[in-house]
Scaffold this motif. Structure first.
Motif, PDB file in Angstrom:
ATOM      1  N   ILE A  45       0.844  -1.204   0.000  1.00  0.00           N
ATOM      2  CA  ILE A  45       0.000   0.000   0.000  1.00  0.00           C
ATOM      3  C   ILE A  45       0.870   1.241   0.000  1.00  0.00           C
ATOM      4  O   ILE A  45       0.639   2.204  -0.770  1.00  0.00           O
ATOM      5  N   ALA A  46       1.905   1.210   0.870  1.00  0.00           N
ATOM      6  CA  ALA A  46       2.807   2.370   0.940  1.00  0.00           C
ATOM      7  C   ALA A  46       3.448   2.620  -0.425  1.00  0.00           C
ATOM      8  O   ALA A  46       3.524   3.751  -0.898  1.00  0.00           O
ATOM      9  N   ALA A  47       3.911   1.519  -1.063  1.00  0.00           N
ATOM     10  CA  ALA A  47       4.550   1.659  -2.383  1.00  0.00           C
ATOM     11  C   ALA A  47       3.557   2.236  -3.392  1.00  0.00           C
ATOM     12  O   ALA A  47       3.894   3.094  -4.196  1.00  0.00           O
ATOM     13  N   SER A  48       2.299   1.766  -3.317  1.00  0.00           N
ATOM     14  CA  SER A  48       1.283   2.257  -4.254  1.00  0.00           C
ATOM     15  C   SER A  48       1.060   3.741  -4.054  1.00  0.00           C
ATOM     16  O   SER A  48       0.972   4.524  -5.005  1.00  0.00           O
ATOM     17  N   TYR A  49       0.918   4.137  -2.781  1.00  0.00           N
ATOM     18  CA  TYR A  49       0.690   5.555  -2.508  1.00  0.00           C
ATOM     19  C   TYR A  49       1.855   6.384  -3.048  1.00  0.00           C
ATOM     20  O   TYR A  49       1.648   7.410  -3.702  1.00  0.00           O
ATOM     21  N   ALA A  50       3.097   5.873  -2.785  1.00  0.00           N
ATOM     22  CA  ALA A  50       4.278   6.589  -3.282  1.00  0.00           C
ATOM     23  C   ALA A  50       4.216   6.693  -4.809  1.00  0.00           C
ATOM     24  O   ALA A  50       4.467   7.739  -5.383  1.00  0.00           O
ATOM     25  N   ALA A 243      17.364  -8.855  10.031  1.00  0.00           N
ATOM     26  CA  ALA A 243      17.665  -8.292   8.695  1.00  0.00           C
ATOM     27  C   ALA A 243      16.371  -7.978   7.945  1.00  0.00           C
ATOM     28  O   ALA A 243      16.239  -6.934   7.307  1.00  0.00           O
ATOM     29  N   ASN A 244      15.508  -8.961   8.038  1.00  0.00           N
ATOM     30  CA  ASN A 244      14.202  -8.789   7.390  1.00  0.00           C
ATOM     31  C   ASN A 244      13.541  -7.507   7.849  1.00  0.00           C
ATOM     32  O   ASN A 244      13.091  -6.674   7.048  1.00  0.00           O
ATOM     33  N   PHE A 245      13.496  -7.352   9.145  1.00  0.00           N
ATOM     34  CA  PHE A 245      12.871  -6.176   9.707  1.00  0.00           C
ATOM     35  C   PHE A 245      13.577  -4.915   9.215  1.00  0.00           C
ATOM     36  O   PHE A 245      12.948  -3.925   8.818  1.00  0.00           O
ATOM     37  N   GLY A 246      14.934  -5.012   9.205  1.00  0.00           N
ATOM     38  CA  GLY A 246      15.743  -3.855   8.760  1.00  0.00           C
ATOM     39  C   GLY A 246      15.380  -3.445   7.349  1.00  0.00           C
ATOM     40  O   GLY A 246      15.157  -2.265   7.086  1.00  0.00           O
ATOM     41  N   VAL A 247      15.351  -4.440   6.472  1.00  0.00           N
ATOM     42  CA  VAL A 247      15.038  -4.131   5.060  1.00  0.00           C
ATOM     43  C   VAL A 247      13.661  -3.451   4.937  1.00  0.00           C
ATOM     44  O   VAL A 247      13.504  -2.428   4.266  1.00  0.00           O
ATOM     45  N   ALA A 248      12.698  -4.020   5.650  1.00  0.00           N
ATOM     46  CA  ALA A 248      11.331  -3.447   5.605  1.00  0.00           C
ATOM     47  C   ALA A 248      11.337  -2.022   6.081  1.00  0.00           C
ATOM     48  O   ALA A 248      10.720  -1.129   5.477  1.00  0.00           O
ATOM     49  N   LEU A 249      12.050  -1.802   7.198  1.00  0.00           N
ATOM     50  CA  LEU A 249      12.111  -0.460   7.765  1.00  0.00           C
ATOM     51  C   LEU A 249      12.722   0.529   6.777  1.00  0.00           C
ATOM     52  O   LEU A 249      12.190   1.614   6.536  1.00  0.00           O
ATOM     53  N   ILE A 250      13.865   0.080   6.219  1.00  0.00           N
ATOM     54  CA  ILE A 250      14.533   0.938   5.233  1.00  0.00           C
ATOM     55  C   ILE A 250      13.566   1.271   4.090  1.00  0.00           C
ATOM     56  O   ILE A 250      13.432   2.425   3.684  1.00  0.00           O
ATOM     57  N   THR A 251      12.913   0.227   3.635  1.00  0.00           N
ATOM     58  CA  THR A 251      11.957   0.422   2.531  1.00  0.00           C
ATOM     59  C   THR A 251      10.923   1.476   2.868  1.00  0.00           C
ATOM     60  O   THR A 251      10.681   2.424   2.110  1.00  0.00           O
ATOM     61  N   LEU A 252      10.285   1.305   4.028  1.00  0.00           N
ATOM     62  CA  LEU A 252       9.256   2.245   4.430  1.00  0.00           C
ATOM     63  C   LEU A 252       9.827   3.637   4.542  1.00  0.00           C
ATOM     64  O   LEU A 252       9.192   4.619   4.141  1.00  0.00           O
ATOM     65  N   LEU A 253      11.040   3.735   5.077  1.00  0.00           N
ATOM     66  CA  LEU A 253      11.669   5.045   5.227  1.00  0.00           C
ATOM     67  C   LEU A 253      11.869   5.701   3.852  1.00  0.00           C
ATOM     68  O   LEU A 253      11.568   6.866   3.653  1.00  0.00           O
ATOM     69  N   LEU A 255      10.319   5.025   1.111  1.00  0.00           N
ATOM     70  CA  LEU A 255       9.029   5.408   0.532  1.00  0.00           C
ATOM     71  C   LEU A 255       8.503   6.676   1.169  1.00  0.00           C
ATOM     72  O   LEU A 255       8.051   7.607   0.495  1.00  0.00           O
ATOM     73  N   GLY A 256       8.577   6.670   2.521  1.00  0.00           N
ATOM     74  CA  GLY A 256       8.091   7.850   3.259  1.00  0.00           C
ATOM     75  C   GLY A 256       8.813   9.095   2.799  1.00  0.00           C
ATOM     76  O   GLY A 256       8.202  10.118   2.537  1.00  0.00           O
ATOM     77  N   ALA A 257      10.123   8.995   2.727  1.00  0.00           N
ATOM     78  CA  ALA A 257      10.939  10.144   2.324  1.00  0.00           C
ATOM     79  C   ALA A 257      10.509  10.622   0.938  1.00  0.00           C
ATOM     80  O   ALA A 257      10.336  11.813   0.710  1.00  0.00           O
ATOM     81  N   ALA A 258      10.325   9.633   0.054  1.00  0.00           N
ATOM     82  CA  ALA A 258       9.933   9.983  -1.326  1.00  0.00           C
ATOM     83  C   ALA A 258       8.616  10.753  -1.323  1.00  0.00           C
ATOM     84  O   ALA A 258       8.486  11.790  -1.968  1.00  0.00           O
ATOM     85  N   ILE A 259       7.613  10.227  -0.558  1.00  0.00           N
ATOM     86  CA  ILE A 259       6.296  10.875  -0.534  1.00  0.00           C
ATOM     87  C   ILE A 259       6.396  12.277   0.018  1.00  0.00           C
ATOM     88  O   ILE A 259       5.890  13.244  -0.562  1.00  0.00           O
ATOM     89  N   VAL A 260       7.084  12.399   1.183  1.00  0.00           N
ATOM     90  CA  VAL A 260       7.182  13.691   1.844  1.00  0.00           C
ATOM     91  C   VAL A 260       7.872  14.695   0.913  1.00  0.00           C
ATOM     92  O   VAL A 260       7.399  15.805   0.701  1.00  0.00           O
ATOM     93  N   THR A 261       9.030  14.258   0.357  1.00  0.00           N
ATOM     94  CA  THR A 261       9.766  15.145  -0.541  1.00  0.00           C
ATOM     95  C   THR A 261       8.862  15.586  -1.692  1.00  0.00           C
ATOM     96  O   THR A 261       8.791  16.756  -2.046  1.00  0.00           O
ATOM     97  N   SER A 262       8.206  14.590  -2.239  1.00  0.00           N
ATOM     98  CA  SER A 262       7.344  14.874  -3.406  1.00  0.00           C
ATOM     99  C   SER A 262       6.295  15.919  -3.067  1.00  0.00           C
ATOM    100  O   SER A 262       6.147  16.901  -3.774  1.00  0.00           O
ATOM    101  N   SER A 263       5.586  15.699  -1.953  1.00  0.00           N
ATOM    102  CA  SER A 263       4.509  16.618  -1.592  1.00  0.00           C
ATOM    103  C   SER A 263       5.057  17.998  -1.337  1.00  0.00           C
ATOM    104  O   SER A 263       4.517  18.996  -1.824  1.00  0.00           O
ATOM    105  N   ALA A 264       6.120  18.072  -0.528  1.00  0.00           N
ATOM    106  CA  ALA A 264       6.686  19.363  -0.160  1.00  0.00           C
ATOM    107  C   ALA A 264       7.113  20.106  -1.419  1.00  0.00           C
ATOM    108  O   ALA A 264       6.785  21.263  -1.603  1.00  0.00           O
ATOM    109  N   GLU A 265       7.839  19.389  -2.246  1.00  0.00           N
ATOM    110  CA  GLU A 265       8.328  20.004  -3.478  1.00  0.00           C
ATOM    111  C   GLU A 265       7.163  20.559  -4.287  1.00  0.00           C
ATOM    112  O   GLU A 265       7.195  21.689  -4.748  1.00  0.00           O
TER     113      GLU A 265
END
Lengths: 797, 208
Positions: A45-50, A243-253, A255-265
């Protein structure tokens, strides 16, 4: 099954080293770690929103920024999708230790990023055609499917994986459908920059769910069969839960960063654009105002320039105007000598300034009409009033044109004439048209005249002058009256006087004397021409020669009278038997009585009483026979009609006596219904007899055609508002409605031997008596009737 | 010469002509009765005596020629003399064919009319005598027995008694008796007389 038992050893992963005893060819049942599943969906869902958000961003960006956004977005989205799948794979737990071949995992990651890049590129374009979206979703779907199966392929375990090909196809189809939905949604939502993100979030959830559905369908296609062959564990990696958790976290981060940057920009860009727009508008407004002011200034300057030019040119212009207007302009001294002639004057006459000035210009007048030019000219000058006259002026080439000369004096304060100013306008064309018109009027074979409202005459065309042999001068005023026939004179003058007094159109037939002294009949007509207020301006009229028509009319009248007589004689011919009967009847009585007398004289015993009786009867019958003969002679005589007071009933009786034999011969019963005390009518006895004979004979003949009904003829006379009414009705077949209108026409007949004159002549006879002959529609037979005015009424007229 | 037993009827619509004819005809001693139209004539009673009719062709209502036909149809056999103020040949032919005695055109000679009237009365008288004779014979014929009526055609054919007996299947003597009875009843003097009578009665000969 120990023989096939193997120890699955993972030497590279000591931490994960486990001993698993599994019999060969056993299907391994996997289970899902539902926490992981949930997380994978969340990531989807996060990826889709991004992806949706980034689509808008990439669309808005241009140039290098666009490439950067596309790359960054593709990586962020790629990570999201890949991570989701990978998490999905991790969520699937088998009773065997699973490690992952990391190059394959990386390849899957690359595929994910490429598919994302493609998707973003597609939805960020200006348009998204149907073919494009299909093609894009095919590529993207295939990419995601590839990512999924690459992830699967990265699994290393002591088992053989088998795929149910149908579910694989289903998963691929789902991937493509999902891609189609995703592209369409993203394209539709990319411009939505303001407002609540709920639509976007809802779309993201749908897309995420779709991605997950595809993934888990893909997972369902695989079946793992335990295998004794140890898996190739080179370049593999084991994922610890951490590791699994780490990868997921990184991913979400990411994605989050991308969305936030995108909106702000985007928001920043949006704001900048609005400010920019406002500024631009203000600048444009000021520019417009400046331009307008400039324009106004320029106009004012031009206007001033023009006025100055006009002033400067005024004098030149006046001279130019006087020289170029299509008229000869001049000014003269009070004695008539010219002191100015415009250029046109000089050009037209061919006279130089020197030649024309003074009295020199008089040379231009036509030598042949001194009366209407030079003398009139001098007279006008002498009168000292504005004048207007027509004269012919010679052109430089020697030709003469008609001109309208106009002049007006200029007086000083004491009223003395200082100068004359004038123009001469070329009216040659008008003159010519007038000449032509006059020629036309004279050529028309009609006498045409006109005159003022007082009824005098001031113009008549050549035709009239030629007929009367009189000049216009002689005919003018009251002069025309001398050609009237003495017998017509009073009538004509009275009628004309009335027309002139009342303004009513004049129309009279009158005799005019020609050059030979003979009179001819003319139809004279006159109408008044009025102005808009209804006042008479002029009278116009024509005299049409109707002599020939008159002669024809008289001839026709005579012919008709003759024909009428012939008809009468013809009718008598038909009635000869009746006539013979009428005469023979008294003759028979006379002869018989006379013979009786002779016998009496011869015998010895003559009875004088009887003799006297017989002889007196002889006298009576002789008188009777004589009366019959004179009646017939009257009927056959051709003589002018003679109007006397007659009793219509007597005429009916006379006719019925005459026609009795015809009636009997045709077995027609005659009924007469004669009204008492009828007024007398003024009529020609013979003509009325003729009409009645005609009507009765027609009735008899009509009934002769019909044998199926009683033949009855009714002759009725009665009082009528006009005088008397006579009706003749038969019981024949009647007259057809469409023929009824025509039966009074000459030569119209319904009889085989008829010549069609009887009713026509009867009609004209009745009309000439001031009566009316008509056919009356009846249900049976034919009813013809005529009315005649009573004598008393005629006297009142 | 006055003949009380005869009468002349005149039908003419012209009273003047009527009166003149009456005057003329009466001057020769005949009785005259006048009528203005055919209907007037038909509506009056007449003595059954020798008579003739002087008839105008042109009459109000029924014309003279039509009246002639009507009389014939009604089996009234009265000799007719036509008089007309204007006659033509077809009219004359028609009248004469229908049995008219004479066709006179007005004005006619007095003697022509009187002659015609004499001829007509004579003709009527003859007709009446013949009719009376036939009536007597018919009466006698009615008095015959059926057998005698059967015998009559055979007798007038000239057959002998023997032949007749053979014909009707009886004896010669019987025939003889019947034959004398027949002659007596019919009032015939001889066989030829009987033959003449049978001819008048219209009885045909019986072929042997």
């Amino acid at each position: 099954m120990l023989r096939d038992a193997r120890l699955a050893v993972f030497p590279n992963h000591p931490a994960m080293e486990v001993l698993v005893l599994i019999s060969s060819n056993t299907t391994l049942t996997g289970s899902y770690d539902y926490g992981e599943v949930a997380r994978s969906i969340l990531i989807a869902i996060a990826a889709s929103y991004a992806a949706l958000d980034l689509a808008g961003r990439v669309t808005a960006a241009r140039g290098r920024a666009r490439a950067a956004w596309l790359a960054g977005g593709a990586i962020a989205m790629g990570i999201g999708i890949w991570e989701m799948h990978f998490k999905g794979v991790l969520a699937f737990q088998l009773p065997l230790p699973v490690v992952y071949h990391w190059p394959t995992v990386l390849a899957a990651f690359a595929v994910s990023v490429l598919a994302s890049a493609l998707a973003l590129y597609m939805v960020s374009r200006q348009t998204l055609g149907r073919l494009e979206v299909c093609f894009g979703s095919l590529i993207m779907g295939s990419g995601i499917a590839a990512l999924h199966y690459l992830n699967m392929a990265a699994m290393r375990l002591s088992a053989e994986s088998r795929f149910d090909i149908r579910i694989v196809i289903l998963s691929v189809v789902l991937a493509i459908v999902f891609a189609l939905v995703a592209l369409t949604l993203a394209f539709g939502l990319r411009e939505e920059t303001r407002g609540t993100p709920w639509r976007k979030i809802a779309s993201a959830i749908v897309m995420g769910a779709a991605i997950s559905a595809m993934h888990y369908t893909g997972m369902a296609s695989a079946t793992f069969i335990a295998s004794p062959i140890a898996p190739n564990l080179s370049r593999t990696v084991n994922f610890s839960p951490l590791a699994n958790f780490g990868v997921a976290l990184i991913t979400l981060l990411v994605l989050g960063a991308a969305i936030v940057t995108s909106s702000a920009e985007r928001r920043a860009k949006e704001e900048a654009r609005r400010i920019n727009q406002g500024l631009e508008q203000r600048v444009a407004e000021r520019t417009r105002q400046l331009t307008a002011v400039n324009e106004e200034l320029r106009r004012e300057i031009a206007e001033r320039q023009r006025v100055e030019d006009d002033l400067r040119r005024s004098e030149d212009h006046m001279r130019l105007v006087i020289d170029t207007i299509p008229a000869l302009v001049w000014s003269k001294l009070p004695d008539g000598s010219a002191d100015f002639l415009n250029q046109r004057f000089r050009e037209y006459t061919g006279l130089s300034v020197e030649e024309g000035l003074g009295e020199g210009w008089l040379k231009a007048f036509h030598a042949d009409d001194p009366a209407s030019s030079v003398d009139a000219w001098r007279a006008a000058f002498a009168a000292g009033k504005p004048f207007e006259l027509e004269a012919r002026l010679r052109r430089a080439d020697g030709k003469y044109h008609w001109f309208l000369l106009r002049g007006a004096p200029l007086r000083d304060a004491t009223g003395k004439i200082v100068k004359w100013y004038g123009t001469s306008t070329d009216i040659n064309d008008r003159k010519q048209a007038e000449e032509e018109f006059r020629a036309l009027i004279d050529a028309i074979p009609q006498q045409i005249w006109s005159g003022p409202p007082d009824g005098s005459l001031d113009y008549c065309n050549a035709q009239w002058r030629a007929y009367t042999g009189l000049t216009l001068e002689e005919l003018k005023g009251e002069g025309w009256q001398r050609m009237l026939h003495p017998e017509d004179r009073d009538r004509v003058l009275k009628a004309w006087g009335e027309s002139v007094a009342n303004g009513t159109p004049y129309e009279q037939e009158e005799r005019h004397r020609g050059t030979d002294g003979q009179y001819r009949w003319f139809l004279a007509r006159g109408v008044a021409l009025r102005d808009s207020t209804g006042r008479i301006i002029r009278w116009y009229g024509t005299n049409t020669d109707i002599e020939d028509r008159k002669r024809a009319e008289w001839a026709l009248q005579e012919a008709q009278a003759g024909l009428s007589h012939v008809m009468r004689v013809t009718a008598m011919g038909e009635l000869v038997a009746a006539i013979a009967h009428e005469v023979n009847q008294p003759l028979a009585a006379i002869v018989t009585n006379a013979n009786f007398c002779l016998r009496q004289f011869a015998s010895a015993t003559a009875d004088s009483g009887k003799l006297r009786e017989a002889i007196s009867e002889i006298v009576n019958d002789g008188t009777r026979a004589s009366a019959v003969i004179s009646r017939i002679r009257a009927l056959l005589q051709k003589r002018a009609p003679e109007r006397v007071a007659v009793d219509i009933n007597q005429i009916v009786q006379e006719v019925t006596v005459l026609l009795r034999r015809e009636l009997t011969r045709n077995r027609v019963s005659l009924r007469t219904d004669l009204g008492p005390d009828l007024p007398r009518v003024s009529a020609d006895r013979v003509q009325l007899q003729q009409v009645l004979i005609n009507l009765v004979m027609n009735g008899i003949e009509a009934m002769r055609m019909a044998s199926d009904r009683p033949r009855e003829l009714i002759v009725k006379s009665a009082r009528h508002p006009d005088g008397v009414l006579v009706q003749v009705q038969d019981s024949g077949p009647g007259i057809e409605q469409q023929l009824a209108a025509r039966i009074f026409e000459p030569f119209f007949t319904t009889k085989a031997e008829g010549i069609g004159m009887g009713l026509s002549i009867s009609h004209s006879i009745i009309e000439s008596h001031g009566g009316h002959l008509s056919i009356v529609p009846v249900s049976q037979g034919a009813l013809l009737q005529f009315t005649l005015p009573a004598i008393s009424t005629t006297l009142h007229d | 010469m006055t003949d009380q037993a005869s009468i002349v009827f005149v039908v003419d619509d012209d009273p003047s002509v009527r009166r003149a004819i009456k005057r003329l005809v009466e001057s020769v001693g005949l009785h005259v009765e006048l009528f203005g139209s055919a209907a007037e004539f038909m509506n009056s009673r007449h003595q059954d005596i020798v008579s003739c009719l002087v008839l105008d062709i042109r009459l109000p209502g029924v014309s003279g020629l039509d009246f002639q036909r009507q009389l014939a149809t009604a089996d009234i056999r009265i000799p007719i003399i036509f008089i007309t103020a204007h006659g033509d040949i077809p009219m004359t032919v028609r009248a004469m064919k229908a049995g008219a005695v004479e066709f006179l055109t007005k004005p006619f000679r007095d003697q022509d009319l009187l002659d015609a009237i004499q001829v007509a009365l004579e003709r009527d008288r003859t007709t009446r005598q013949q009719e009376a004779e036939i009536a007597t014979l018919r009466e006698r014929f009615e008095s015959l027995t059926p057998r005698e009526r059967e015998l009559l055609p055979l007798v007038i054919s000239g057959l002998l008694n023997k032949q007749i007996a053979a014909e009707i299947g009886t004896t010669e003597a019987t025939v003889k008796v019947h034959r004398s009875q027949l002659l007596r009843k019919m009032g015939a003097d001889s066989l030829p007389d009987l033959v003449r009578m049978a001819g008048k009665l219209g009885i045909p000969h019986k072929a042997a």
